[in-house]
Design an enzyme around this catalytic site. Structure first.
Site, PDB file in Angstrom:
ATOM      1  N   SER A 100       0.862  -1.187   0.000  1.00 26.53           N
ATOM      2  CA  SER A 100       0.000   0.000   0.000  1.00 26.53           C
ATOM      3  C   SER A 100       0.893   1.229   0.000  1.00 26.53           C
ATOM      4  O   SER A 100       2.013   1.198   0.520  1.00 26.53           O
ATOM      5  CB  SER A 100      -0.898   0.020   1.237  1.00 26.53           C
TER       6      SER A 100
ATOM      7  N   TYR B 100      -1.767   0.034  10.530  1.00 21.66           N
ATOM      8  CA  TYR B 100      -1.902  -0.428   9.151  1.00 21.66           C
ATOM      9  C   TYR B 100      -0.682  -0.021   8.338  1.00 21.66           C
ATOM     10  O   TYR B 100      -0.085  -0.845   7.628  1.00 21.66           O
ATOM     11  CB  TYR B 100      -3.166   0.148   8.514  1.00 21.66           C
TER      12      TYR B 100
END
Length: 269
Positions: A164, A177
């Site tokens: 990501s 995250y």
């Protein structure tokens, strides 16, 4: 590459499968929906045999039936949680016996659960660490011998880890995250250094603002609403856009590795 163009990867000719990925055996985790399901569609259209791994058996079975009908693909659907190493190991044995030894593994399973650091439910931290990092590690370890065998035989061999842009860009309400995805980035770079000289192409694919169900399950309501606002503020990309780019990266000649692939909306620059 448009959605329609992606379906030209494979032609409907009778006999042996044709297409950019003909003859390859792919494993995709997190294949129930989103980028995983979109990638499975692209791979099947490109002629690969595909093993679909995920937790939701009904969605996997429906996708498998569609791929068989639309592309005459060899497809195996297995309900597996990547955090269960024994189940993943057993699934790998079933894949080898049914489809053959994999030479293309996409470690896509992941969860995104955001919240300010001081307000987060720490059980969500554990879930992200288990799936995004431990699950990805286990996936690579379970299939690495298959990838090395393919490389030893002179064939293309790919390990693709879904990362990501949160690994590189700061999102204040997604600290854990982002930490898990930063770990994926560093792991992938190290694996590329160790496995690349042995013929295995290792890469990370880092999407940004792809519209999927990712993030829908986060408990912190304000962060969840903020995610919807961020996605609505720009022209986002789709799961199919990411799958198109990913498919291209594994279809290039075996001598080429597109080592790090970032897929973002044009508006982000």
């Amino acid at each position: 590459m448009t959605d329609n163009a992606a379906h030209t990867f494979a032609s409907p000719a009778a006999g042996a499968p044709t297409g950019l990925l003909a003859g390859r055996v792919a494993v995709i985790t997190g294949a129930s929906a989103g980028i995983g399901a979109a990638t499975a569609r692209r791979f099947a259209a490109a002629g690969a045999a595909v093993a679909l791994l995920g937790r939701r058996a009904g969605l996997l079975d429906d996708l498998a039936a569609t791929l068989r009908e639309e592309h005459s693909a060899d497809v195996l659907a297995l309900a597996v949680d990547v955090t269960d190493s024994a189940a993943l190991t057993a699934a790998a044995s079933t894949i080898r016996a049914t489809l053959g030894r994999p030479d293309l593994v996409v470690a896509n399973a992941g969860v995104m659960l955001g919240a300010p650091f001081d307000e987060a439910d720490t059980a969500e931290w554990d879930r992200m660490i288990d799936v995004n990092l431990r699950g990805l590690l286990t996936t690579g370890r379970v299939f690495v011998a298959d990838l090395l065998a393919a490389a030893d035989a002179g064939r293309a061999a790919d390990l693709v880890n879904l990362g990501s842009i949160a690994a590189e860009v700061i999102f204040a309400d997604y600290p854990v995250y982002g930490a898990t995805k930063a770990a994926v980035t560093q792991l992938t770079r190290n694996l590329r250094a160790s496995l690349g000289p042995r013929g295995v192409r290792v890469r990370s694919v880092d999407p940004a603002f792809a519209v999927t169900e990712l993030g829908a399950g986060m408990a912190h309501e304000a962060t969840r609403a903020g995610l919807d606002e961020m996605r609505s503020a720009i022209t986002t990309i789709s799961a199919e856009d990411v799958a198109d780019a990913l498919t291209y990266s594994v279809a290039v000649p075996a001598r080429v590795n597109i080592a790090e692939l970032t897929v973002v909306p044009t508006e982000l620059g």
